[in-house]
Scaffold this active site. Structure first.
Site, PDB file in Angstrom:
ATOM      1  N   GLU A 191      26.998  20.972  -2.963  1.00 56.15           N
ATOM      2  CA  GLU A 191      26.292  21.679  -3.940  1.00 56.15           C
ATOM      3  C   GLU A 191      25.800  22.953  -3.352  1.00 56.15           C
ATOM      4  O   GLU A 191      26.314  23.830  -3.215  1.00 56.15           O
ATOM      5  CB  GLU A 191      25.047  20.783  -4.790  1.00 56.15           C
ATOM      6  CG  GLU A 191      25.041  21.446  -5.929  1.00 56.15           C
ATOM      7  CD  GLU A 191      24.653  20.247  -7.115  1.00 56.15           C
ATOM      8  OE1 GLU A 191      23.962  20.731  -8.059  1.00 56.15           O
ATOM      9  OE2 GLU A 191      24.606  19.186  -6.814  1.00 56.15           O
TER      10      GLU A 191
ATOM     11  N   GLU B  91      14.622  14.658  -4.535  1.00 52.52           N
ATOM     12  CA  GLU B  91      15.067  15.303  -5.902  1.00 52.52           C
ATOM     13  C   GLU B  91      14.273  14.394  -7.096  1.00 52.52           C
ATOM     14  O   GLU B  91      13.996  15.083  -7.813  1.00 52.52           O
ATOM     15  CB  GLU B  91      16.509  15.382  -5.668  1.00 52.52           C
ATOM     16  CG  GLU B  91      17.056  15.603  -7.188  1.00 52.52           C
ATOM     17  CD  GLU B  91      18.727  15.747  -7.179  1.00 52.52           C
ATOM     18  OE1 GLU B  91      19.476  15.085  -6.139  1.00 52.52           O
ATOM     19  OE2 GLU B  91      19.081  16.508  -7.789  1.00 52.52           O
TER      20      GLU B  91
HETATM   21  C1  BGC Z   1      20.769  20.426  -8.952  1.00 53.64           C
HETATM   22  C2  BGC Z   1      19.516  20.608  -9.526  1.00 53.64           C
HETATM   23  C3  BGC Z   1      19.691  21.552 -10.591  1.00 53.64           C
HETATM   24  C4  BGC Z   1      20.321  20.907 -11.402  1.00 53.64           C
HETATM   25  C5  BGC Z   1      20.857  21.586 -12.935  1.00 53.64           C
HETATM   26  C6  BGC Z   1      21.346  19.409  -9.946  1.00 53.64           C
HETATM   27  O1  BGC Z   1      22.607  19.087  -9.549  1.00 53.64           O
HETATM   28  O2  BGC Z   1      20.922  19.772  -7.549  1.00 53.64           O
HETATM   29  O3  BGC Z   1      18.544  20.643  -8.726  1.00 53.64           O
HETATM   30  O4  BGC Z   1      18.582  22.228 -10.871  1.00 53.64           O
HETATM   31  O5  BGC Z   1      21.664  20.053 -11.187  1.00 53.64           O
HETATM   32  O6  BGC Z   1      20.599  20.786 -13.800  1.00 53.64           O
END
Ligand code: BGC
Length: 914
Positions: free
Chosen positions: A444, A716
């Protein structure tokens, strides 16, 4: 009086940075006076001092950051000074500062060149050249290489930056850098520029697949111009064209997500001729700050795990690469993989999803210090295979992040809170690699806009982040142009724009406003106003006359814990998405109006205030009863109600919020929307005790729960790791996700008390409202604001005594508010240092007692259990709940109960911290 920290566009002595607009800033120290009475700037060509390009007059500038209209020539060095007068009649001139332009609008003589993409070995573009004369005055290299490049002149590494030219939407703009290469020039020269895949030409974003090409490009490309200037002003230019040759390096693979491969057994291959691509790519001077190795961390331990693995433990989750010393027989294959946490004492990396995050090396039999060049990893643990006898000293982590200067230092008398502060700082370091990312380790590492938005104030408290975010905002605006005003979910969007989500897209209005409040640079608002308007206009169009915005997809209170499914890997929160969407629509419109007002655009200000009012009216009609009760009965619902002033019935809303918090055992269940604001709302309503309680909570969910489980960064999810140390899920679970580090903002605003006043931005005025707490014991805070250094420290002695020290910098004032202190009247402090001996009205180690109301005691699960053992009061009518436990004791006709029981109840309640 001294002038220090002179900067251009928030960068010290920029060379080759964008000068589309130029703002100057400075600080004044050691002044006798308190206020700046005037300032003026002078700018001239460095090599021809008589060519003055700007000579301001006294009285024209009276702030700490000014945009000055300048017409600058390309590839030219300028000098500038600022003179400052104080209200005590002092006058000081800064030292001479530099500013050098890049090529600006000058056409490029260099051509984009490339080479055969079929050969996997990464290319090194080479150019040999002789100097025409020995009397070189200066030499500059203007260069960009896609995906990423590293340049050498005569074997000297040019600059110390990593992963240049950085990460953008390359279809819209490509940055180039300007390097001073004068010191390395010789009569005969070899310029070599190595390319890797990076974000451009390799796997990055959701639309690229392992083994597939890049989203933005599919070939290595280079453009360069080396300008050698001789003492008489004449120039020799070495520009990229088909006369350059290409040799192949021993790096056979590079990828942002998957790492790097190097094979030192590969033979040299003959150089080939470079090809011109015939393209014109949108080159621009840089905005990105340098990414460098900011710290080196030797391995803390070398672990031998139950699975017979050798794993280096860095003792810190971080972002960067590493240095690994190896000496193995020819042909040995060495493999490094990284991970963030161990499981059962063994190496683990399932949560990186498809990111291979590895390094492969084939040895040529000699000793080498390996160092990946064109990738980065987010990790704490590195497993090595293929090394006969690994040694702890052989591994060092190289920590990479953008060159943001430290601005704030915050320490307390509480070890776990200090660890939390460190986790927030490392969360920032780990996600500040050119793009403000969600996380640095899995497949990501993207500029998710909500993550960025919620963390901006915290980042601005800990570091001088103006230039870093200015580049992000440029990227954001660039994207918006392609999406008709919509701010994508991710910037650069890398094919993942989405349809525009509230809170995410609202980054387009919130970030510029926050930067203005923190740095007082109106230029940032000037640059952003159109984009702020465009985002609000986009929402308005989507909303139409059918309330379409509420029917859109929105991420909502992402990863909150109150979704009705209650599943542990649930990503959605329990607060209605449409409610959040309209609140942020209103807020974006309001901020746009405020920005327009600051810039003197009253028509626009009225227009956007009108929109904000209309949306607020709708929110009230739709979600509030006429008596002010909110239909959204979640913690986040009430947080938004209070923070955004959605109802006049604040007391009612606060009561509801408190009881929802108490119902969860004094804990929150909020996600990306509610968490950054919940303590701010409580503190604003005078509920600092509860806000502190949330901070100190060591149980799940909470920040110290993470600290107790050994976290060195912010996670997270509140349940990223279960209490038994197991990783809860792998679908979306990062251990370095700074979004919840946004609590840093509350810490600065409440523990240290520093609240920048938007009406005197850049910390020219702060509302200083430090709130001491006995459990924290003491606090020291230094904040290098754009105006100068604020210092706050306090020490609690005993139950109520507090010593407070405050320093306010030159040309600033602090409105000192201490509602917790006895006999205190608000005062305004001008620059200077102050000491206050204070006494708190209430105990600074607040616990429950029989003096609390039965209602309050019943709401807190711990107090409730205690109380109910003594008094059967769980079925009381509402009006009785406002009585204190002591009164109830009397009134409940329980006088016959021994007095000692009441004393005992009190003693037990006093063990329970509020
Ligand atoms: C990210 C988040 C992001 C989100 C959006 C995730 O995969 O890591 O932090 O804001 O997706 O929905």
């Amino acid at each position: 009086m001294r002038i220090t920290e002179c900067r251009v566009n928030h960068v010290t002595e920029p060379m080759g940075y964008s000068t589309d607009r130029v703002s100057f800033s400075w600080k004044t120290e050691d002044a006798r006076g308190h206020r700046q009475a005037g300032a003026k700037i002078r700018v001239w060509e460095k090599d021809e001092p008589e060519k003055v390009v700007y000579d301001g007059e006294w009285g024209m500038l009276n702030s700490l950051s000014e945009v000055v209209p300048l017409s600058l020539r390309p590839r030219t060095a300028y000098s500038w000074t600022v003179s400052v007068r104080s209200d005590a009649g002092e006058e000081a001139v800064s030292g001479e500062n530099r500013l050098e332009t890049g090529k600006k609008d000058e056409p490029w003589t260099g051509r984009w060149i490339s080479c055969d993409p079929g050969e996997p070995r990464l290319p090194v573009f080479c150019r040999r050249f002789s100097l025409e004369r020995p009397d070189v005055r200066k030499a500059r290299l203007y260069v960009s290489g896609l995906g990423v490049y590293e340049a050498h002149l005569n074997s000297h590494r040019i600059g110390d930056e990593r992963l240049t030219p950085y990460c953008n939407n390359y279809t819209a703009w490509v940055q180039y850098q300007t390097w001073d290469v004068t010191p390395w020039l010789e009569g005969e020269n070899l310029l070599e520029i190595a390319l890797g895949n990076g974000w451009y030409n390799g796997r990055y974003g959701f639309t690229t697949r392992p083994g597939g090409g890049g989203f933005y490009g599919d070939r290595w490309k280079l453009i360069a111009e080396l300008h050698v200037t001789y003492t008489d002003g004449s120039e020799q230019v070495i520009a990229s064209d088909r006369s350059w040759t290409v040799r192949r390096s021993r790096i056979t693979f590079s990828s942002i997500y998957d790492g790097e491969h190097r094979d030192d057994t590969l033979p040299e291959v003959p150089e080939t001729q470079a090809e011109e691509t015939g393209e014109t790519l949108p080159l621009r001077e840089r905005l990105s700050l340098p990414v460098r190795v900011q710290e080196e961390r030797p391995a803390a331990e070398l672990l031998h795990t139950p699975k017979d693995e050798w794993v280096y433990d860095l003792g810190q989750n971080l972002t960067g690469t590493f240095r690994l010393r190896v000496h193995e027989p020819r042909g040995t294959r060495i493999h490094v993989q990284v991970g963030e946490v161990l499981q059962d004492g063994c190496f683990y990396r399932e949560n990186l999803r498809s990111a291979k995050a590895e390094y492969w090396y084939v040895s040529d039999g000699k000793e080498h210090v390996l160092e990946p060049k064109f990738t980065f990893y987010g990790y704490r643990y590195a497993k090595v295979e293929g090394i006969t006898a690994p040694a702890k000293e052989d591994f060092t982590a190289l920590v990479l992040y953008s060159d943001v200067m430290e601005a704030g230092r915050l320490t307390t008398g509480h070890g776990k809170i200090n660890q939390l502060i460190s986790n927030i700082r490392w969360g920032q370091k780990g996600n500040f690699l050119d793009v403000p990312t969600d996380c640095p380790q899995r497949d990501e590492r993207m500029g998710w806009t909500a993550d960025t938005q919620v963390f901006v104030p915290t980042a601005c408290f800990f570091t001088d982040s103006a230039a870093f975010y200015r580049k992000f905002l440029f990227d954001l605006r660039t994207e918006q142009k392609q999406f008709h005003g919509m701010v994508p979910d991710v910037v650069p969007s890398v094919g993942h724009a989405g349809q525009g989500s509230s809170v995410w897209g609202d980054a387009g209005t919130i970030i510029p406003w926050m930067l203005y409040v923190f740095y007082g640079d109106k230029g940032i608002l000037e640059e952003s106003l159109e984009s702020m308007e465009a985002w609000v206009d986009y929402i308005r169009r989507e909303d139409g006359d059918h309330r379409g915005w509420g029917q859109h997809f929105h991420y909502g209170d992402w990863v909150a814990l109150d979704h009705p499914t209650g599943l542990k890997d649930e990503v959605r929160g329990g607060t209605e998405d449409a409610f959040i969407a309209y609140v942020y629509y209103m807020y974006s419109a309001r901020l746009t109006a405020r920005a327009a007002r600051v810039l003197g655009r009253s028509a626009e200000a009225e227009k956007y205030d009108g929109i904000a009012d209309e949306v607020l009216g709708y929110i009230r009609d739709e979600y509030f009863t006429p008596n002010g009760r909110c239909a959204i009965t979640t913690q986040t619902g009430y947080v938004l109600t209070l923070y955004y002033h959605l109802t006049g019935q604040r007391e009612k809303a606060l009561r509801s919020l408190k009881s929802l918090i108490r119902a969860k055992g004094n804990k929150f269940v909020t996600g990306f929307v509610g968490t950054p604001l919940i303590q701010r709302v409580l503190s604003a309503e005078g509920e600092d005790v509860l806000a502190y309680h949330i901070l100190f909570n060591e149980e799940y969910p909470g920040w110290l729960y993470e600290v107790n489980l050994g976290a060195t960064t912010i996670w997270e999810r509140w349940n990223s790791m279960e209490a038994d140390g197991r990783v809860s899920s792998t679908g979306m679970n990062s251990f370095n996700h700074y979004a919840y580090g946004s609590v840093g903002e509350w810490m600065w605003r409440t523990m240290a008390g520093l609240n920048p006043d938007p009406d005197a931005p850049g910390f020219r005025r702060v509302i200083l409202r430090p709130v001491p707490h006995g459990k924290l014991g003491s606090l020291q805070a230094d904040y290098d604001s754009p105006a100068g250094r604020y210092h706050v420290d306090w020490q609690v002695e005993g139950d109520r005594k507090v010593t407070l020290h405050v320093t306010v910098p030159f040309d600033c004032e602090a409105v000192l508010r201490l509602p917790w202190a006895r006999d205190w009247e608000e005062k305004t402090l001008e620059s200077g240092s102050y000491t206050f001996e204070l006494e708190a009205r209430d105990s600074l180690r607040p616990t429950y007692s029989i003096k609390d109301t039965v209602g309050d005691l019943l709401e807190d699960l711990r107090a409730r259990k205690t109380l109910l053992r003594y008094l059967r009061v769980n079925h009381l009518p509402e009006h009785q709940r406002t009585r204190t436990a002591e009164d109830m004791w009397e009134e409940a006709g329980l006088r016959r109960k021994p007095k000692e029981d009441l004393v005992q109840l009190n003693a037990e309640l006093m063990q329970i911290e509020k």
